[in-house]
Design a protein around this motif. Structure first.
Motif, PDB file in Angstrom:
ATOM      1  N   PRO A  17     -31.372   8.253 -68.739  1.00 13.82           N
ATOM      2  CA  PRO A  17     -30.121   7.815 -68.231  1.00 13.82           C
ATOM      3  C   PRO A  17     -29.041   6.910 -69.155  1.00 13.82           C
ATOM      4  CG  PRO A  17     -31.153   7.857 -66.125  1.00 13.82           C
ATOM      5  CD  PRO A  17     -31.940   7.519 -67.111  1.00 13.82           C
ATOM      6  N   LYS A  18     -29.567   5.760 -69.255  1.00 14.97           N
ATOM      7  CA  LYS A  18     -29.138   4.776 -70.369  1.00 14.97           C
ATOM      8  C   LYS A  18     -29.054   5.239 -71.867  1.00 14.97           C
ATOM      9  CE  LYS A  18     -33.160   2.629 -72.092  1.00 14.97           C
ATOM     10  NZ  LYS A  18     -33.944   0.710 -71.880  1.00 14.97           N
ATOM     11  N   HIS A  19     -29.478   6.493 -72.042  1.00 17.50           N
ATOM     12  CA  HIS A  19     -29.694   7.552 -73.547  1.00 17.50           C
ATOM     13  C   HIS A  19     -28.569   8.526 -73.824  1.00 17.50           C
ATOM     14  CE1 HIS A  19     -33.868   6.603 -74.054  1.00 17.50           C
ATOM     15  NE2 HIS A  19     -33.856   5.457 -73.730  1.00 17.50           N
ATOM     16  N   THR A  20     -28.603   9.334 -72.629  1.00 18.54           N
ATOM     17  CA  THR A  20     -27.442  10.262 -72.163  1.00 18.54           C
ATOM     18  C   THR A  20     -26.392   9.188 -71.681  1.00 18.54           C
ATOM     19  OG1 THR A  20     -27.943  10.436 -70.034  1.00 18.54           O
ATOM     20  CG2 THR A  20     -29.208  12.332 -71.261  1.00 18.54           C
ATOM     21  N   ALA A  21     -25.790   8.039 -71.387  1.00 16.04           N
ATOM     22  CA  ALA A  21     -24.689   7.689 -71.600  1.00 16.04           C
ATOM     23  C   ALA A  21     -24.031   7.418 -72.888  1.00 16.04           C
ATOM     24  CB  ALA A  21     -24.993   6.400 -70.558  1.00 16.04           C
ATOM     25  N   ILE A  22     -25.147   6.685 -73.534  1.00 11.52           N
ATOM     26  CA  ILE A  22     -25.028   6.102 -75.557  1.00 11.52           C
ATOM     27  C   ILE A  22     -24.440   7.684 -75.707  1.00 11.52           C
ATOM     28  CG2 ILE A  22     -25.495   5.519 -77.193  1.00 11.52           C
ATOM     29  CD1 ILE A  22     -27.346   3.742 -76.029  1.00 11.52           C
ATOM     30  N   VAL A  23     -24.840   8.903 -75.538  1.00 10.30           N
ATOM     31  CA  VAL A  23     -24.713   9.983 -76.728  1.00 10.30           C
ATOM     32  C   VAL A  23     -23.740  10.900 -75.862  1.00 10.30           C
ATOM     33  CG1 VAL A  23     -25.368  12.291 -76.236  1.00 10.30           C
ATOM     34  CG2 VAL A  23     -27.048  11.338 -76.291  1.00 10.30           C
ATOM     35  N   ALA A  24     -23.176  10.363 -74.940  1.00  8.73           N
ATOM     36  CA  ALA A  24     -21.521  10.856 -74.612  1.00  8.73           C
ATOM     37  C   ALA A  24     -20.402   9.827 -75.259  1.00  8.73           C
ATOM     38  CB  ALA A  24     -21.295  10.776 -72.842  1.00  8.73           C
ATOM     39  N   THR A  25     -20.818   9.181 -75.557  1.00  5.33           N
ATOM     40  CA  THR A  25     -20.021   8.074 -76.912  1.00  5.33           C
ATOM     41  C   THR A  25     -19.908   7.996 -77.698  1.00  5.33           C
ATOM     42  OG1 THR A  25     -21.286   5.981 -76.731  1.00  5.33           O
ATOM     43  CG2 THR A  25     -20.269   5.996 -74.454  1.00  5.33           C
ATOM     44  N   LEU A  26     -20.798   8.142 -78.493  1.00  7.28           N
ATOM     45  CA  LEU A  26     -20.604   9.118 -79.882  1.00  7.28           C
ATOM     46  C   LEU A  26     -19.868   9.341 -80.457  1.00  7.28           C
ATOM     47  CD1 LEU A  26     -25.285   9.671 -80.322  1.00  7.28           C
ATOM     48  CD2 LEU A  26     -23.490   7.671 -81.126  1.00  7.28           C
ATOM     49  N   LEU A  38     -30.850  11.781 -80.136  1.00  4.97           N
ATOM     50  CA  LEU A  38     -32.341  10.854 -81.335  1.00  4.97           C
ATOM     51  C   LEU A  38     -31.639  10.114 -81.294  1.00  4.97           C
ATOM     52  CD1 LEU A  38     -34.409  13.273 -82.891  1.00  4.97           C
ATOM     53  CD2 LEU A  38     -35.881  12.145 -81.132  1.00  4.97           C
ATOM     54  N   ILE A  39     -30.387   9.727 -81.778  1.00  7.87           N
ATOM     55  CA  ILE A  39     -29.855   8.537 -82.517  1.00  7.87           C
ATOM     56  C   ILE A  39     -29.225   7.407 -81.388  1.00  7.87           C
ATOM     57  CG2 ILE A  39     -27.590   8.032 -83.073  1.00  7.87           C
ATOM     58  CD1 ILE A  39     -27.920  10.616 -85.229  1.00  7.87           C
ATOM     59  N   ALA A  40     -29.059   8.290 -79.927  1.00 12.77           N
ATOM     60  CA  ALA A  40     -28.425   7.666 -78.759  1.00 12.77           C
ATOM     61  C   ALA A  40     -30.551   6.393 -78.578  1.00 12.77           C
ATOM     62  CB  ALA A  40     -28.052   8.193 -77.889  1.00 12.77           C
TER      63      ALA A  40
END
Length: 65
Positions: A17-26, A38-40
């Protein structure tokens, strides 16, 4: 594949979940959803990416290659 992973001391990084949360902010410097994930992961885990894709550089991720 398993022998190669184990023989090189690689670990499988699950999508968390911490990875998908970052994807949403990129920001959308990169349009490919898999590359964005991968970036997240790289950002969340503090690890570099191995890629020739220079679009990754816009995210401040360390890119090797």
């Amino acid at each position: 594949m398993r022998r190669g992973i184990a023989g090189n001391d690689f670990i499988i990084l699950p999508i968390e979940p911490k990875h998908t949360a970052i994807v949403a902010t990129l920001p959308f410097h990169h349009k490919d959803p898999f590359d964005r994930l991968l970036i997240a992961q790289a950002l969340a885990e503090g690890i570099p990416l191995i890629s020739t894709d220079s679009a990754i550089d816009a995210y401040g991720v360390q890119r090797l290659w």
